[in-house]
Design an enzyme around this catalytic site. Structure first.
Site, PDB file in Angstrom:
ATOM      1  CD  GLU A 289      -3.312  -0.271   2.048  1.00 42.46           C
ATOM      2  OE1 GLU A 289      -2.969   0.300   3.098  1.00 42.46           O
ATOM      3  OE2 GLU A 289      -4.444  -0.740   1.877  1.00 42.46           O
ATOM      4  CG  HIS A 310       8.147 -29.245  -0.595  1.00 43.21           C
ATOM      5  ND1 HIS A 310       8.719 -30.446  -0.954  1.00 43.21           N
ATOM      6  CD2 HIS A 310       8.922 -28.743   0.407  1.00 43.21           C
ATOM      7  CE1 HIS A 310       9.779 -30.676  -0.191  1.00 43.21           C
ATOM      8  NE2 HIS A 310       9.916 -29.643   0.640  1.00 43.21           N
ATOM      9  CE  LYS A 424     -12.517   1.122   0.825  1.00 42.16           C
ATOM     10  NZ  LYS A 424     -12.015   2.154   1.728  1.00 42.16           N
TER      11      LYS A 424
HETATM   12  O1  PA5 Z   1      -3.380   1.386   5.793  1.00 35.97           O
HETATM   13  C1  PA5 Z   1      -4.522   1.784   5.636  1.00 35.97           C
HETATM   14  O2  PA5 Z   1      -4.823   2.972   5.822  1.00 35.97           O
HETATM   15  C2  PA5 Z   1      -5.644   0.845   5.248  1.00 35.97           C
HETATM   16  O3  PA5 Z   1      -5.205  -0.440   5.034  1.00 35.97           O
HETATM   17  C3  PA5 Z   1      -6.705   0.817   6.329  1.00 35.97           C
HETATM   18  O4  PA5 Z   1      -6.118   0.380   7.520  1.00 35.97           O
HETATM   19  C4  PA5 Z   1      -7.873  -0.110   5.961  1.00 35.97           C
HETATM   20  O5  PA5 Z   1      -8.378   0.227   4.713  1.00 35.97           O
HETATM   21  C5  PA5 Z   1      -8.967  -0.022   7.007  1.00 35.97           C
HETATM   22  O6  PA5 Z   1      -9.408   1.294   7.132  1.00 35.97           O
HETATM   23  P1  PA5 Z   1     -10.228   1.782   8.382  1.00 35.97           P
HETATM   24  O7  PA5 Z   1      -9.392   1.616   9.596  1.00 35.97           O
HETATM   25  O8  PA5 Z   1     -10.527   3.217   8.097  1.00 35.97           O
HETATM   26  O9  PA5 Z   1     -11.478   0.941   8.456  1.00 35.97           O
END
Ligand code: PA5
Length: 449
Positions: A289, A310, A424
């Site tokens: 990310e 494996h 989303k």
């Molecule tokens: O690193 C990030 O910001 C994301 O992976 C969020 O943690 C994830 O999308 C969950 O978001 P939220 O805590 O707003 O529900």
């Protein structure tokens, strides 16, 4: 004292030490931008000083909630997705014994996870288990609007209310969210839940050292102070210098970027202990990310060896040569198992009889490192003496800081995740969420082909 050891010598056949160290000047600039908060995403650097800034009252409150939960529940459900669950799961699984579900007479609640996907059977089966057990839960969402945990929370909240009544349920729910915004924060205020705050300047995947990670880890019975101490060691080391010989996180970031610039575009994070599988998952999210944007980024993959030797071993040894590996090794397991001697030696294993199983695992790891480097896969190794809270704290901070530096080397903002919104929007349109209907017909047409 810092306990992790970084070894980059097994990349020198692919990128020389001089080439890596020629990145020192560039790294010093990125390091400065990070510490001075002048680089991309400078508003999201609260995680960098968490180990020092965390308030003693907050730690005590988390520890006291952990004791309260242990008194009333034998299961603690953590509802969250992405950065809202992977950090705590990584630490809990690394520190817990295997087969915890079968262990009776547990001192601390068993932590289970929900809302990290939308699978109906998973949540149905979880509710069935929760019917018969005392439980409490935490719902974690920084934005407070993420669909997956919101659905799981709706299901479990209604289940808890039926089981314990509204008041009893309210005492069993701890909400962790933004300090003032979002549906979860509003609901928590109305229902009077105990709440913790995710600081504004800490993004989800960097939030394991906030209540997001610390509460579930404390409920599991692990020492969150030691975890923070470990992170603090690494924080101080990073603050002192960006010089590669003194700052392993900077060296790791430079090495992976040097390899990337040589066409090694996929990094496989390898462990030799299934307890570290979720650490791998946490690492994948952190790097994926943070770096995968603007058509850039090293692709973060994960593997558990020797299991995956494996299944994936063939590809790693002889497939497309785009790979490098970062192997997390542990010097000492927490237990000891000796391979028994057999008079008949039917399986031919007497040559290792009397030796520890761990020695075989170690030789497998060393043999694999050599085989993979021979096969064109450069290797970075990180070794810790044991798996405990202190070392996990060090590792967490080490990977967070090197990820930030590495993101800057790639030229991206390592603290945003704009691409996560795309699925989303489509899901909302297909579900007919108000405000998203304009795309519904077009998407349905495209799906029909
Ligand atoms: O690193 C990030 O910001 C994301 O992976 C969020 O943690 C994830 O999308 C969950 O978001 P939220 O805590 O707003 O529900």
């Amino acid at each position: 004292m810092v306990n992790l050891a970084l070894d980059i010598s097994k990349v020198f056949d692919f990128v020389s030490r001089d080439e890596i160290f020629s990145l020192q000047k560039e790294m010093t600039e990125h390091h400065k931008a990070l510490l001075n908060r002048t680089g991309k995403g400078g508003d999201f650097l609260g995680w960098m000083t968490l180990p020092r800034d965390i308030d003693e009252n907050l730690i005590q409150s988390i520890e006291s909630d952990a004791r309260r939960v242990a008194e009333m529940a034998d299961i603690f459900v953590v509802i969250g997705i992405g950065g809202s669950y992977l950090g705590s799961r990584a630490v809990i699984e690394a520190l817990s014994g295997y087969f915890e579900h079968f262990r009776s007479g547990r001192e601390h609640p068993l932590v289970l996870f929900a809302g990290h996907q939308i699978d109906e059977d998973y949540h149905h089966d979880l509710l069935e288990i929760l019917d018969k057990r005392d439980y409490a839960l935490t719902v974690i969402s920084k934005s407070g609007t993420t669909t997956e945990p919101a659905i799981a929370f709706r299901l479990l909240k209604s289940h808890l209310e039926k089981k314990y009544g509204d008041k009893g349920a309210g005492e069993r729910i701890i909400a962790i969210s933004d300090k003032s915004r979002g549906a979860l924060k509003n609901l928590a205020d109305i229902e009077g839940y105990k709440t913790y705050v995710v600081p504004d300047d800490v993004g989800g995947r960097y939030s394991v050292l906030t209540p997001v990670g610390l509460l579930p880890i404390a409920v599991s019975g692990f020492d969150i102070r030691e975890l923070l101490h470990g992170a603090e060691h690494m924080m101080k080391l990073n603050e002192k210098s960006s010089i590669f010989d003194k700052n392993p996180a900077a060296l790791y970031a430079a090495t992976r970027n040097a390899l990337f610039r040589k066409g090694k575009t996929t990094e496989i994070f390898v462990n030799y202990s299934p307890a570290l599988s979720y650490f791998t998952e946490w690492w994948k999210q952190l790097y994926g990310e943070s770096e995968g944007k603007e058509n850039k980024g090293i692709f973060p993959a994960g593997a558990s060896f020797t299991t995956d030797l494996h299944s994936m071993g063939q590809y790693i040894q002889e497939g497309l040569r785009l790979l490098f590996e970062t192997v997390l090794l542990v010097d000492k397991p927490r237990s000891e198992l000796i391979i028994p001697y057999e008079t008949e030696d039917m399986d031919g294993l007497n040559y290792i009889a009397g030796r520890r199983m761990h020695e075989v695992n170690q030789m497998a790891s060393l043999g694999t490192i050599l085989a993979h480097t021979d096969g064109g896969v450069p290797n970075i190794s990180i070794t810790i003496p044991v798996i405990d809270e202190l070392r996990l704290g060090e590792l967490i901070y080490f990977f967070e800081i090197s990820c930030a530096l590495s993101g800057y080397m790639l030229g991206v903002n390592p603290f945003d995740q704009p691409g996560v919104e795309a699925y989303k929007k489509n899901m909302f349109a297909l579900l007919g969420k108000p405000g998203f209907e304009q795309n519904t017909t077009e998407l349905k047409k495209r799906l029909k082909g």
